[in-house]
Design a protein around this motif. Structure first.
Motif, PDB file in Angstrom:
ATOM      1  N   GLU B  78       7.845  11.591  -9.442  1.00 20.53           N
ATOM      2  CA  GLU B  78       8.678  10.450  -9.832  1.00 20.53           C
ATOM      3  C   GLU B  78      10.165  10.671  -9.568  1.00 20.53           C
ATOM      4  N   SER B  79      10.494  11.914  -9.208  1.00 20.12           N
ATOM      5  CA  SER B  79      11.908  12.157  -8.906  1.00 20.12           C
ATOM      6  C   SER B  79      12.254  11.732  -7.478  1.00 20.12           C
ATOM      7  N   MET B  80      11.239  11.426  -6.701  1.00 24.65           N
ATOM      8  CA  MET B  80      11.504  10.961  -5.332  1.00 24.65           C
ATOM      9  C   MET B  80      12.266   9.644  -5.355  1.00 24.65           C
ATOM     10  N   SER B  81      12.999   9.387  -4.290  1.00 23.40           N
ATOM     11  CA  SER B  81      13.667   8.089  -4.174  1.00 23.40           C
ATOM     12  C   SER B  81      12.579   7.027  -3.949  1.00 23.40           C
ATOM     13  N   VAL B  82      12.954   5.769  -4.147  1.00 27.15           N
ATOM     14  CA  VAL B  82      11.976   4.709  -3.994  1.00 27.15           C
ATOM     15  C   VAL B  82      11.377   4.718  -2.581  1.00 27.15           C
ATOM     16  N   GLU B  83      12.248   4.824  -1.588  1.00 26.56           N
ATOM     17  CA  GLU B  83      11.730   4.758  -0.224  1.00 26.56           C
ATOM     18  C   GLU B  83      10.878   5.981   0.112  1.00 26.56           C
ATOM     19  N   GLN B  84      11.399   7.148  -0.251  1.00 27.89           N
ATOM     20  CA  GLN B  84      10.609   8.376  -0.063  1.00 27.89           C
ATOM     21  C   GLN B  84       9.255   8.272  -0.741  1.00 27.89           C
ATOM     22  N   GLY B  85       9.302   7.856  -1.990  1.00 29.93           N
ATOM     23  CA  GLY B  85       8.064   7.754  -2.775  1.00 29.93           C
ATOM     24  C   GLY B  85       7.083   6.788  -2.138  1.00 29.93           C
ATOM     25  N   PHE B  86       7.602   5.644  -1.721  1.00 32.60           N
ATOM     26  CA  PHE B  86       6.714   4.659  -1.116  1.00 32.60           C
ATOM     27  C   PHE B  86       6.092   5.213   0.162  1.00 32.60           C
ATOM     28  N   GLU B  87       6.931   5.837   0.983  1.00 33.05           N
ATOM     29  CA  GLU B  87       6.399   6.378   2.228  1.00 33.05           C
ATOM     30  C   GLU B  87       5.331   7.438   1.954  1.00 33.05           C
ATOM     31  N   HIS B  88       5.623   8.263   0.944  1.00 36.91           N
ATOM     32  CA  HIS B  88       4.666   9.306   0.600  1.00 36.91           C
ATOM     33  C   HIS B  88       3.307   8.699   0.215  1.00 36.91           C
ATOM     34  N   ILE B  89       3.367   7.775  -0.735  1.00 38.01           N
ATOM     35  CA  ILE B  89       2.121   7.163  -1.213  1.00 38.01           C
ATOM     36  C   ILE B  89       1.417   6.406  -0.084  1.00 38.01           C
ATOM     37  N   TRP B  90       2.220   5.627   0.658  1.00 38.48           N
ATOM     38  CA  TRP B  90       1.628   4.825   1.743  1.00 38.48           C
ATOM     39  C   TRP B  90       0.875   5.723   2.724  1.00 38.48           C
ATOM     40  N   LYS B  91       1.486   6.854   3.057  1.00 32.17           N
ATOM     41  CA  LYS B  91       0.833   7.704   4.058  1.00 32.17           C
ATOM     42  C   LYS B  91      -0.399   8.407   3.496  1.00 32.17           C
ATOM     43  N   ARG B  92      -0.337   8.743   2.205  1.00 35.49           N
ATOM     44  CA  ARG B  92      -1.529   9.293   1.565  1.00 35.49           C
ATOM     45  C   ARG B  92      -2.666   8.262   1.633  1.00 35.49           C
ATOM     46  N   ILE B  93      -2.328   7.016   1.312  1.00 32.12           N
ATOM     47  CA  ILE B  93      -3.365   5.972   1.333  1.00 32.12           C
ATOM     48  C   ILE B  93      -3.898   5.777   2.750  1.00 32.12           C
ATOM     49  N   ALA B  94      -2.978   5.772   3.717  1.00 30.31           N
ATOM     50  CA  ALA B  94      -3.417   5.638   5.106  1.00 30.31           C
ATOM     51  C   ALA B  94      -4.359   6.787   5.474  1.00 30.31           C
ATOM     52  N   ASP B  95      -3.960   8.004   5.089  1.00 29.65           N
ATOM     53  CA  ASP B  95      -4.820   9.165   5.332  1.00 29.65           C
ATOM     54  C   ASP B  95      -6.204   8.940   4.738  1.00 29.65           C
ATOM     55  N   PHE B  96      -6.211   8.522   3.504  1.00 27.54           N
ATOM     56  CA  PHE B  96      -7.494   8.322   2.819  1.00 27.54           C
ATOM     57  C   PHE B  96      -8.342   7.300   3.566  1.00 27.54           C
ATOM     58  N   LYS B  97      -7.735   6.179   3.887  1.00 21.33           N
ATOM     59  CA  LYS B  97      -8.502   5.103   4.527  1.00 21.33           C
ATOM     60  C   LYS B  97      -9.042   5.548   5.880  1.00 21.33           C
ATOM     61  N   LEU B  98      -8.296   6.402   6.560  1.00 25.35           N
ATOM     62  CA  LEU B  98      -8.734   6.770   7.895  1.00 25.35           C
ATOM     63  C   LEU B  98      -9.595   8.023   7.905  1.00 25.35           C
TER      64      LEU B  98
END
Lengths: 192, 192, 192, 192
Positions: B78-98
């Motif tokens: 939660e200490s990540m910046s909003v953009e960093q955090g979003f990118e992190h989560i988004w890429k994790r989700i992309a990884d999962f989906k693929l």
DNA sequence: CATGAATGAGATTTCATTCAT
DNA sequence: AATGAATGAAATCTCATTCAT
């Protein structure tokens, strides 16, 4: 009423019953007998119009998909500018998904499960060409990101399905203001 | 091997068989007997672990959804910046989906059909909170559009499901370059 | 508690569970697993005490039948007069049917269905001899009609089963006055 | 043969198969497949005529009970004297129990177990009214004991069931002489 | 064209019994 | 002696499809 018309009516009744029942109960809990009952015909009659259950659902899919694209491109005119054209089509699609939500739900269910066979899925895709052509023009004019049509569709169009389902489930309401916000998001995601 | 472990293994084998078979054949064409065979147990054994077929598929959904969110938020801070955090989560989700596309397909099928009952769907949604919190922070900082979380999810996250299915069907290939393009589209659609 | 006692307790618990469940649900809806649960043992344990389900129900029948006749002839004394003796036994049986109605119901169910095998039925009949002896004496003394014991039993004793079931079903209440009336009817039917 | 007749024949074949098999094997050992086989139809066909197994056995009970009472009151005439009327009905019932022993056995099994549901039991009782009316008249004329109809039925009628079962089991033979003796016992038990 | 009745094949689920511990 | 887990076999019931009318 002419004989032909009665025939068409029965076919339509069967298609509509299929949509309604598959939406509410899922394909697995939609027996032919229920479809027949809802369409006010005998089970045996279904087999005069369709080869078997798979054929019935395939044909239903193709029919609905054709309605969907016809609706999407109604009044669309290739002389429109890219942005005008996109907005026009996008809003027609939004209208369809929200007003013809039974049809839209059915498509969504078919597109996310293996209930429709491959040839019928292909058949259903055909009619999207005008949108792809518009995007091509947009890319050439530098207005739209030079990325795969799949990506464009995923971001510009597909989210409407998610919103339609959320709305159907009652967890979310799409009113005029939110449709505008959604359009903004869609356009932002694909514009250069 | 301990008794408890054997029990857990059997349960897992059943869950995995359910995912694989429902993905390939659909719920309607996945009899309990096939699930049992694939999990190397007797059909009767399924009923030691699950009440009935509905319960089996509900529990499978809840399990997979929990894996999905655990994967999505791994290493998120939660200490990540909003953009960093979003990118992190988004890429994790992309990884999962693929990478975990079997699981992702299963979720997609469940989320677009009436095969999962309402309570289990609710149970599955619970764990998304960290993403919603991040978006809230983003809205307050003026970085993210002040629109409904449903809209944000529809545009930022859900398109990945569409792309995953297209890739599974073999009509489209998501490589590194296109993941970056997809991320761009996602971020464009929700950033202020 | 001694080991032997624990063993007997378990056997009894199984017998009692069988009676209760067969009474309430019928033999066809009384699985071994429910019997085990009600008796607080594992299903496998039943097979330490009984060969199989048929054996369990046979033995239950024999046990209950033995209780029934023991109860019927308690305090009976061959020195009693025929009429005294009959009234004594009749009232003991009436007591049993009405107070031990669980047991009586079970017997009634077994005597009117093919759930008990022939040898066990025979085994159960054995103990009625004192009543038959009394009747024999009554016939010789000219007090009781010179007719088959089956007829005597059908009219003097069996009606109590019908009344017990009616009472169990709640459609009829046997109080003291009606028991006297029933005794009158019984005696009238067989006395010379 | 008319369609309706064929339908009625099939229903009857199913009812008769149910009676025969339940009599011989008990409800618990009478699978639908055996009933179907004996009635020369497919198991699935049973479900065109009856909702489920419970419904089949309920309807069989109601049918047989109706036959029973129709038989009992055939040629009965309210102008008969109480004693004449009683003898007439009693002998009709005796005839039924001994000649239509399959039907009688079935009723006896149903009346002594929980296999028939309460509403169907109620339905079955309805038709006994003429006998109750006769008894009422008998009580008013001082010919019959002023006691509950349940007691009268228990002593005057029910013993025939016991005798019928004994005869079926082969342990006892009811010939003409014994029927007269039984009638004597019945009448003695209820006459004033 | 249209149908209602019929059904074979197969689905889900139950249950008496066994067996490793 | 006692058990909980496991299961083969079978029970009830469903359903896509056909066929005589």
């Amino acid at each position: 009423m002419a004989k032909l018309q009665k025939s068409i009516d029965k076919r339509n009744a069967l298609i509509n019953a299929t949509i309604a029942l598959v939406n509410n109960n899922g394909f697995h809990a939609t027996p032919m007998s229920k479809i027949a009952k809802m369409a006010n015909v005998s089970p045996a009659t279904i087999y005069l119009y369709f080869e078997n259950k798979q054929d019935l659902v395939n044909k239903t899919y193709i029919d609905v998909k054709a309605q969907y694209t016809a609706y999407a491109f109604a009044n669309f005119d290739e002389s429109m500018s890219v942005e005008q054209g996109f907005e026009h089509i996008w809003k027609r699609i939004a209208d369809f998904k929200l007003n013809e939500s039974e049809s839209a739900m059915f498509l969504s269910q078919c597109d996310n499960t293996p209930i429709i066979d491959e040839p019928s899925l292909q058949e259903g895709i055909k009619h999207l060409q005008p949108l792809l052509d518009l995007w091509e023009r947009g890319k050439q004019e530098g207005l739209i990101k030079p990325i795969s049509d799949y990506l464009l569709y995923a971001y510009a169009i597909n989210p409407l399905s998610f919103l339609m389902i959320a709305q159907k489930r009652g967890t979310f309401k799409l009113d005029q203001k939110q449709i505008e916000e959604a359009y903004e998001a869609a356009w932002s995601s694909i514009k250069n």
